[in-house]
Design a protein around this motif. Sequence first.
Motif, PDB file in Angstrom:
ATOM      1  N   TRP A   1      -6.457   1.054 -42.061  1.00 15.28           N
ATOM      2  CA  TRP A   1      -7.041   2.022 -43.002  1.00 15.28           C
ATOM      3  C   TRP A   1      -7.308   3.369 -42.380  1.00 15.28           C
ATOM      4  O   TRP A   1      -7.423   3.515 -41.163  1.00 15.28           O
ATOM      5  CB  TRP A   1      -8.306   1.479 -43.662  1.00 15.28           C
ATOM      6  CG  TRP A   1      -9.265   0.696 -42.806  1.00 15.28           C
ATOM      7  CD1 TRP A   1      -9.392  -0.656 -42.775  1.00 15.28           C
ATOM      8  CD2 TRP A   1     -10.257   1.203 -41.880  1.00 15.28           C
ATOM      9  NE1 TRP A   1     -10.391  -1.021 -41.901  1.00 15.28           N
ATOM     10  CE2 TRP A   1     -10.943   0.092 -41.342  1.00 15.28           C
ATOM     11  CE3 TRP A   1     -10.635   2.479 -41.468  1.00 15.28           C
ATOM     12  CZ2 TRP A   1     -11.982   0.224 -40.413  1.00 15.28           C
ATOM     13  CZ3 TRP A   1     -11.668   2.616 -40.533  1.00 15.28           C
ATOM     14  CH2 TRP A   1     -12.325   1.489 -40.020  1.00 15.28           C
ATOM     15  N   GLU A   2      -7.401   4.355 -43.256  1.00 15.96           N
ATOM     16  CA  GLU A   2      -7.753   5.723 -42.889  1.00 15.96           C
ATOM     17  C   GLU A   2      -8.632   6.278 -44.015  1.00 15.96           C
ATOM     18  O   GLU A   2      -8.834   5.589 -45.015  1.00 15.96           O
ATOM     19  CB  GLU A   2      -6.487   6.550 -42.662  1.00 15.96           C
ATOM     20  CG  GLU A   2      -5.566   6.598 -43.852  1.00 15.96           C
ATOM     21  CD  GLU A   2      -4.234   7.293 -43.565  1.00 15.96           C
ATOM     22  OE1 GLU A   2      -3.881   7.472 -42.384  1.00 15.96           O
ATOM     23  OE2 GLU A   2      -3.570   7.667 -44.542  1.00 15.96           O
TER      24      GLU A   2
ATOM     25  N   VAL B   1     -13.280   3.786 -47.197  1.00  9.74           N
ATOM     26  CA  VAL B   1     -13.307   4.417 -45.872  1.00  9.74           C
ATOM     27  C   VAL B   1     -13.737   5.872 -46.050  1.00  9.74           C
ATOM     28  O   VAL B   1     -13.104   6.626 -46.794  1.00  9.74           O
ATOM     29  CB  VAL B   1     -11.920   4.353 -45.196  1.00  9.74           C
ATOM     30  CG1 VAL B   1     -11.984   4.990 -43.805  1.00  9.74           C
ATOM     31  CG2 VAL B   1     -11.421   2.925 -45.134  1.00  9.74           C
ATOM     32  N   VAL B   2     -14.827   6.232 -45.386  1.00  8.95           N
ATOM     33  CA  VAL B   2     -15.328   7.605 -45.511  1.00  8.95           C
ATOM     34  C   VAL B   2     -14.798   8.452 -44.352  1.00  8.95           C
ATOM     35  O   VAL B   2     -14.296   9.554 -44.552  1.00  8.95           O
ATOM     36  CB  VAL B   2     -16.868   7.637 -45.515  1.00  8.95           C
ATOM     37  CG1 VAL B   2     -17.363   9.015 -45.963  1.00  8.95           C
ATOM     38  CG2 VAL B   2     -17.440   6.563 -46.426  1.00  8.95           C
ATOM     39  N   GLU B   3     -14.925   7.935 -43.155  1.00  8.49           N
ATOM     40  CA  GLU B   3     -14.458   8.660 -41.962  1.00  8.49           C
ATOM     41  C   GLU B   3     -13.811   7.672 -41.006  1.00  8.49           C
ATOM     42  O   GLU B   3     -14.232   6.520 -40.927  1.00  8.49           O
ATOM     43  CB  GLU B   3     -15.633   9.303 -41.207  1.00  8.49           C
ATOM     44  CG  GLU B   3     -16.350  10.401 -41.940  1.00  8.49           C
ATOM     45  CD  GLU B   3     -17.478  10.998 -41.091  1.00  8.49           C
ATOM     46  OE1 GLU B   3     -17.373  11.012 -39.838  1.00  8.49           O
ATOM     47  OE2 GLU B   3     -18.472  11.433 -41.683  1.00  8.49           O
ATOM     48  N   GLY B   4     -12.842   8.156 -40.249  1.00  8.75           N
ATOM     49  CA  GLY B   4     -12.264   7.366 -39.164  1.00  8.75           C
ATOM     50  C   GLY B   4     -11.128   6.480 -39.626  1.00  8.75           C
ATOM     51  O   GLY B   4     -10.774   6.433 -40.805  1.00  8.75           O
TER      52      GLY B   4
ATOM     53  N   SER C   1     -13.669  -8.971 -40.707  1.00  7.52           N
ATOM     54  CA  SER C   1     -14.066  -8.328 -39.450  1.00  7.52           C
ATOM     55  C   SER C   1     -13.302  -7.020 -39.286  1.00  7.52           C
ATOM     56  O   SER C   1     -12.100  -6.944 -39.570  1.00  7.52           O
ATOM     57  CB  SER C   1     -13.895  -9.254 -38.251  1.00  7.52           C
ATOM     58  OG  SER C   1     -12.575  -9.645 -38.124  1.00  7.52           O
ATOM     59  N   HIS C   2     -14.068  -6.015 -38.891  1.00  7.16           N
ATOM     60  CA  HIS C   2     -13.527  -4.664 -38.788  1.00  7.16           C
ATOM     61  C   HIS C   2     -13.276  -4.314 -37.321  1.00  7.16           C
ATOM     62  O   HIS C   2     -13.996  -4.758 -36.436  1.00  7.16           O
ATOM     63  CB  HIS C   2     -14.524  -3.630 -39.319  1.00  7.16           C
ATOM     64  CG  HIS C   2     -15.083  -3.916 -40.673  1.00  7.16           C
ATOM     65  ND1 HIS C   2     -14.334  -3.836 -41.825  1.00  7.16           N
ATOM     66  CD2 HIS C   2     -16.341  -4.264 -41.075  1.00  7.16           C
ATOM     67  CE1 HIS C   2     -15.111  -4.121 -42.867  1.00  7.16           C
ATOM     68  NE2 HIS C   2     -16.335  -4.394 -42.447  1.00  7.16           N
ATOM     69  N   GLN C   3     -12.285  -3.473 -37.122  1.00  8.11           N
ATOM     70  CA  GLN C   3     -12.035  -2.913 -35.790  1.00  8.11           C
ATOM     71  C   GLN C   3     -11.837  -1.410 -35.970  1.00  8.11           C
ATOM     72  O   GLN C   3     -10.851  -0.986 -36.604  1.00  8.11           O
ATOM     73  CB  GLN C   3     -10.774  -3.561 -35.202  1.00  8.11           C
ATOM     74  CG  GLN C   3     -10.157  -2.816 -34.039  1.00  8.11           C
ATOM     75  CD  GLN C   3     -10.700  -3.268 -32.689  1.00  8.11           C
ATOM     76  OE1 GLN C   3     -10.576  -4.441 -32.337  1.00  8.11           O
ATOM     77  NE2 GLN C   3     -11.301  -2.352 -31.948  1.00  8.11           N
ATOM     78  N   ALA C   4     -12.778  -0.629 -35.478  1.00 12.17           N
ATOM     79  CA  ALA C   4     -12.680   0.829 -35.624  1.00 12.17           C
ATOM     80  C   ALA C   4     -11.826   1.397 -34.500  1.00 12.17           C
ATOM     81  O   ALA C   4     -11.969   0.986 -33.349  1.00 12.17           O
ATOM     82  CB  ALA C   4     -14.077   1.448 -35.582  1.00 12.17           C
ATOM     83  N   ALA C   5     -10.927   2.335 -34.848  1.00 11.74           N
ATOM     84  CA  ALA C   5     -10.107   2.980 -33.808  1.00 11.74           C
ATOM     85  C   ALA C   5     -10.922   4.067 -33.112  1.00 11.74           C
ATOM     86  O   ALA C   5     -10.982   4.119 -31.894  1.00 11.74           O
ATOM     87  CB  ALA C   5      -8.834   3.547 -34.416  1.00 11.74           C
TER      88      ALA C   5
ATOM     89  N   ASP D   1      -9.129   5.343 -48.126  1.00 12.91           N
ATOM     90  CA  ASP D   1      -8.539   4.057 -48.518  1.00 12.91           C
ATOM     91  C   ASP D   1      -9.650   3.154 -49.057  1.00 12.91           C
ATOM     92  O   ASP D   1     -10.818   3.280 -48.668  1.00 12.91           O
ATOM     93  CB  ASP D   1      -7.853   3.383 -47.326  1.00 12.91           C
ATOM     94  CG  ASP D   1      -6.570   4.100 -46.919  1.00 12.91           C
ATOM     95  OD1 ASP D   1      -6.138   5.020 -47.641  1.00 12.91           O
ATOM     96  OD2 ASP D   1      -6.008   3.744 -45.859  1.00 12.91           O
ATOM     97  N   ILE D   2      -9.258   2.254 -49.952  1.00  7.45           N
ATOM     98  CA  ILE D   2     -10.226   1.350 -50.593  1.00  7.45           C
ATOM     99  C   ILE D   2      -9.696  -0.069 -50.460  1.00  7.45           C
ATOM    100  O   ILE D   2      -8.520  -0.318 -50.762  1.00  7.45           O
ATOM    101  CB  ILE D   2     -10.381   1.733 -52.079  1.00  7.45           C
ATOM    102  CG1 ILE D   2     -10.964   3.159 -52.183  1.00  7.45           C
ATOM    103  CG2 ILE D   2     -11.279   0.730 -52.819  1.00  7.45           C
ATOM    104  CD1 ILE D   2     -10.751   3.809 -53.519  1.00  7.45           C
ATOM    105  N   PHE D   3     -10.525  -0.985 -49.972  1.00  2.00           N
ATOM    106  CA  PHE D   3     -10.083  -2.382 -49.909  1.00  2.00           C
ATOM    107  C   PHE D   3     -11.175  -3.307 -50.399  1.00  2.00           C
ATOM    108  O   PHE D   3     -12.350  -2.947 -50.450  1.00  2.00           O
ATOM    109  CB  PHE D   3      -9.580  -2.764 -48.507  1.00  2.00           C
ATOM    110  CG  PHE D   3     -10.570  -2.610 -47.389  1.00  2.00           C
ATOM    111  CD1 PHE D   3     -10.667  -1.418 -46.687  1.00  2.00           C
ATOM    112  CD2 PHE D   3     -11.383  -3.674 -46.999  1.00  2.00           C
ATOM    113  CE1 PHE D   3     -11.563  -1.272 -45.630  1.00  2.00           C
ATOM    114  CE2 PHE D   3     -12.280  -3.544 -45.940  1.00  2.00           C
ATOM    115  CZ  PHE D   3     -12.379  -2.336 -45.264  1.00  2.00           C
ATOM    116  N   VAL D   4     -10.752  -4.510 -50.801  1.00  2.00           N
ATOM    117  CA  VAL D   4     -11.681  -5.451 -51.412  1.00  2.00           C
ATOM    118  C   VAL D   4     -11.644  -6.782 -50.669  1.00  2.00           C
ATOM    119  O   VAL D   4     -10.574  -7.270 -50.297  1.00  2.00           O
ATOM    120  CB  VAL D   4     -11.403  -5.608 -52.930  1.00  2.00           C
ATOM    121  CG1 VAL D   4      -9.987  -6.088 -53.212  1.00  2.00           C
ATOM    122  CG2 VAL D   4     -12.415  -6.538 -53.577  1.00  2.00           C
TER     123      VAL D   4
END
Length: 349
Positions: A303-304, A287-290, A318-322, A307-310
């Motif tokens: 995540w913030e 995660v770079v931003e957000g 599937s991602h959900q951006a805040a 953070d690193i996930f695999v």
Amino acid sequence: MATERTAAHTPEREAFYERISVGNLAPLWERLHALVTPQPVTPVQPAIWHYRNVRPHLMHAGELISAEEATRRVLILENPGLKGQTSITHSLFAGLQLILPGEVAPAHRHSQSALRFIIEGDGAYTAVDGERTTMHPGDFVITPSWTWHDHGNESQQPMVWLDGLDIPIVRLLDASFAEPGDTASQAITRPEGDNAARFTNNLLPVDWKPMVKTSPVFNYPYARSRASLEVLSRSEDPDACHGHKLRYVSPATGDFAMPTIGAFIQLLPDGFATRPYRSTDATVFVVVEGSGQTWVGDQVFGWEPHDIFVVPSWTSVSHQAAGEAILFSYSDRPVQEKLGLWREQRGNI
Ligand code: 1HN
């Protein structure tokens, strides 16, 4: 779907397997089903490392051992399904490297290729084959196979980056070579910026030919990738599965920037939710931003930044951006594509 037969176990067969094992023989029919599976079966597990939890351990490592003594002061991000194997996926390594002000991580070279993705701090350098580049957060920096490299921190703050290497691939192929340098810091033969001048302005030295498989560019600054994403986010609709996603390429070939590791950067618009997606290349996300959350198979990770996930192979993501979010990622996709193995599935998983 048709199912294949499994062989029954009988005392005679068991005794036979025992007898032949002495001669280094084994019955394939006992193993076939586990080997040739209808779809990917992996011990790799979805996992997340929250930077706020890892950072204190990394800083503690900074008190316990110097960069010089450690050679590389790196905490391995080890997949919980691959304990003891020094891998985040079956094919790739991930670690967080700390270099404190005034330290030098001594020069060496190896056949493994490395990427650095800068997490925290500003202004340390890495030197690759005679030229330094100063690293800033979000920069994607490459150390090609068999190039001399050392890192130094002449700034006033700790510097942390993610190391992504193809260690498990090189291990699979038994193709590891490594050599320490004669001096901690290698001799500098070109001024900083020389590489960027030659290779990053849609220009190439007139008689230059690619001699190796890695991009001639060794720093892809975040300011530029961020600016590209910014423009795209205003000029095109986001892709349903990826948002706005770009891959890092060699300007000389248009192929991935590294032969064994594909790297990507994507922008998810404010509040955007991606459609489920899966592909055969297990992928490490940074995660770079957000902030936001990501469903990986049947798990959900909040995540913030940092953070690193695999995401394991063939596992729905599937991602959900805040708010607006930026994710960097890397995988073994170049290898799979070249071998004709790479597959993806968009939506309806
Ligand atoms: C390595 O040489 C570096 O050069 C970083 O900074 C991480 C992880 C495993 C093996 C070698 C570096 C590494 C590594």
